[in-house]
Structure formats: structure tokens, C-alpha cells
Design a protein around this motif. Sequence first.
Motif, PDB file in Angstrom:
ATOM      1  N   ALA A   3     -22.192 -25.958 -34.605  1.00  0.00           N
ATOM      2  CA  ALA A   3     -22.181 -25.515 -33.213  1.00  0.00           C
ATOM      3  C   ALA A   3     -23.586 -25.164 -32.734  1.00  0.00           C
ATOM      4  N   TYR A   4     -24.493 -24.921 -33.664  1.00  0.00           N
ATOM      5  CA  TYR A   4     -25.869 -24.581 -33.328  1.00  0.00           C
ATOM      6  C   TYR A   4     -26.729 -25.839 -33.456  1.00  0.00           C
ATOM      7  N   SER A   5     -27.564 -26.113 -32.450  1.00  0.00           N
ATOM      8  CA  SER A   5     -28.434 -27.287 -32.557  1.00  0.00           C
ATOM      9  C   SER A   5     -29.564 -27.024 -33.544  1.00  0.00           C
ATOM     10  N   GLN A   6     -29.968 -25.783 -33.657  1.00  0.00           N
ATOM     11  CA  GLN A   6     -30.998 -25.398 -34.618  1.00  0.00           C
ATOM     12  C   GLN A   6     -30.659 -24.006 -35.125  1.00  0.00           C
ATOM     13  N   LEU A   7     -30.878 -23.787 -36.400  1.00  0.00           N
ATOM     14  CA  LEU A   7     -30.576 -22.481 -36.974  1.00  0.00           C
ATOM     15  C   LEU A   7     -31.678 -21.488 -36.625  1.00  0.00           C
ATOM     16  N   GLN A  11     -30.490 -14.796 -35.016  1.00  0.00           N
ATOM     17  CA  GLN A  11     -29.296 -14.945 -34.183  1.00  0.00           C
ATOM     18  C   GLN A  11     -28.053 -15.184 -35.042  1.00  0.00           C
ATOM     19  N   LEU A  12     -28.181 -16.061 -36.035  1.00  0.00           N
ATOM     20  CA  LEU A  12     -27.050 -16.309 -36.941  1.00  0.00           C
ATOM     21  C   LEU A  12     -26.672 -15.048 -37.709  1.00  0.00           C
ATOM     22  N   ALA A  13     -27.668 -14.321 -38.185  1.00  0.00           N
ATOM     23  CA  ALA A  13     -27.395 -13.088 -38.930  1.00  0.00           C
ATOM     24  C   ALA A  13     -26.631 -12.095 -38.055  1.00  0.00           C
ATOM     25  N   GLN A  14     -27.015 -11.992 -36.800  1.00  0.00           N
ATOM     26  CA  GLN A  14     -26.296 -11.099 -35.890  1.00  0.00           C
ATOM     27  C   GLN A  14     -24.883 -11.604 -35.635  1.00  0.00           C
ATOM     28  N   LEU A  23     -28.255 -14.110 -45.329  1.00  0.00           N
ATOM     29  CA  LEU A  23     -28.115 -15.410 -44.682  1.00  0.00           C
ATOM     30  C   LEU A  23     -28.990 -16.447 -45.374  1.00  0.00           C
ATOM     31  N   GLY A  24     -30.207 -16.077 -45.713  1.00  0.00           N
ATOM     32  CA  GLY A  24     -31.110 -16.987 -46.417  1.00  0.00           C
ATOM     33  C   GLY A  24     -30.544 -17.440 -47.752  1.00  0.00           C
ATOM     34  N   ARG A  25     -29.933 -16.497 -48.479  1.00  0.00           N
ATOM     35  CA  ARG A  25     -29.318 -16.850 -49.761  1.00  0.00           C
ATOM     36  C   ARG A  25     -28.148 -17.811 -49.569  1.00  0.00           C
ATOM     37  N   GLY A  44     -34.524 -25.268 -40.265  1.00  0.00           N
ATOM     38  CA  GLY A  44     -33.437 -24.873 -39.395  1.00  0.00           C
ATOM     39  C   GLY A  44     -32.595 -26.006 -38.846  1.00  0.00           C
ATOM     40  N   ARG A  45     -32.787 -27.213 -39.338  1.00  0.00           N
ATOM     41  CA  ARG A  45     -32.018 -28.361 -38.851  1.00  0.00           C
ATOM     42  C   ARG A  45     -31.373 -29.105 -40.010  1.00  0.00           C
TER      43      ARG A  45
END
Length: 60
Positions: A3-7, A11-14, A23-25, A44-45
Motif C-alpha cells: 500500500a506504500y509506494s516507498q517505505l 511513518q511505518l513505525a507509527q 521495524l528495521g529488524r 525503501g522500495r
Amino acid sequence: MLAYSQLITHQLAQDFMISEVTLGRHISALTKKLAVFNVSIQNGRLKWPDTLSSLFYMSC
């Protein structure tokens, strides 16, 4: 994630209510599992072969 064009990590963590380190792990573990399919997450892609991309979108 599709759903995200780029990570964007913060924002993802939130959105997932987890820390950026966690999130990185998870992204690292996901990238290792996706390597079997020649798919990776870089800068991020999602990176994958064009043929796989066509098959994925045609099946949806």
C-alpha cells in the motif's frame, strides 16, 4: 507494505505502533525470506524482476 509506494520508516513505525529499530529488524528478516524469490527491499522500495511483477499484478 504494498500500500506504500516507498517505505518511510518513521511513518511505518507509527502506523504499526512499534519502534523504528523493531521495524528495521522485521524488514531485514522479510528481505532474507524474499531473497528466495529474487525480491528485495532496497532504499525503501521493493526490487523484483519484471516478469515477477507482471505475474503478480495479473493475478490480482
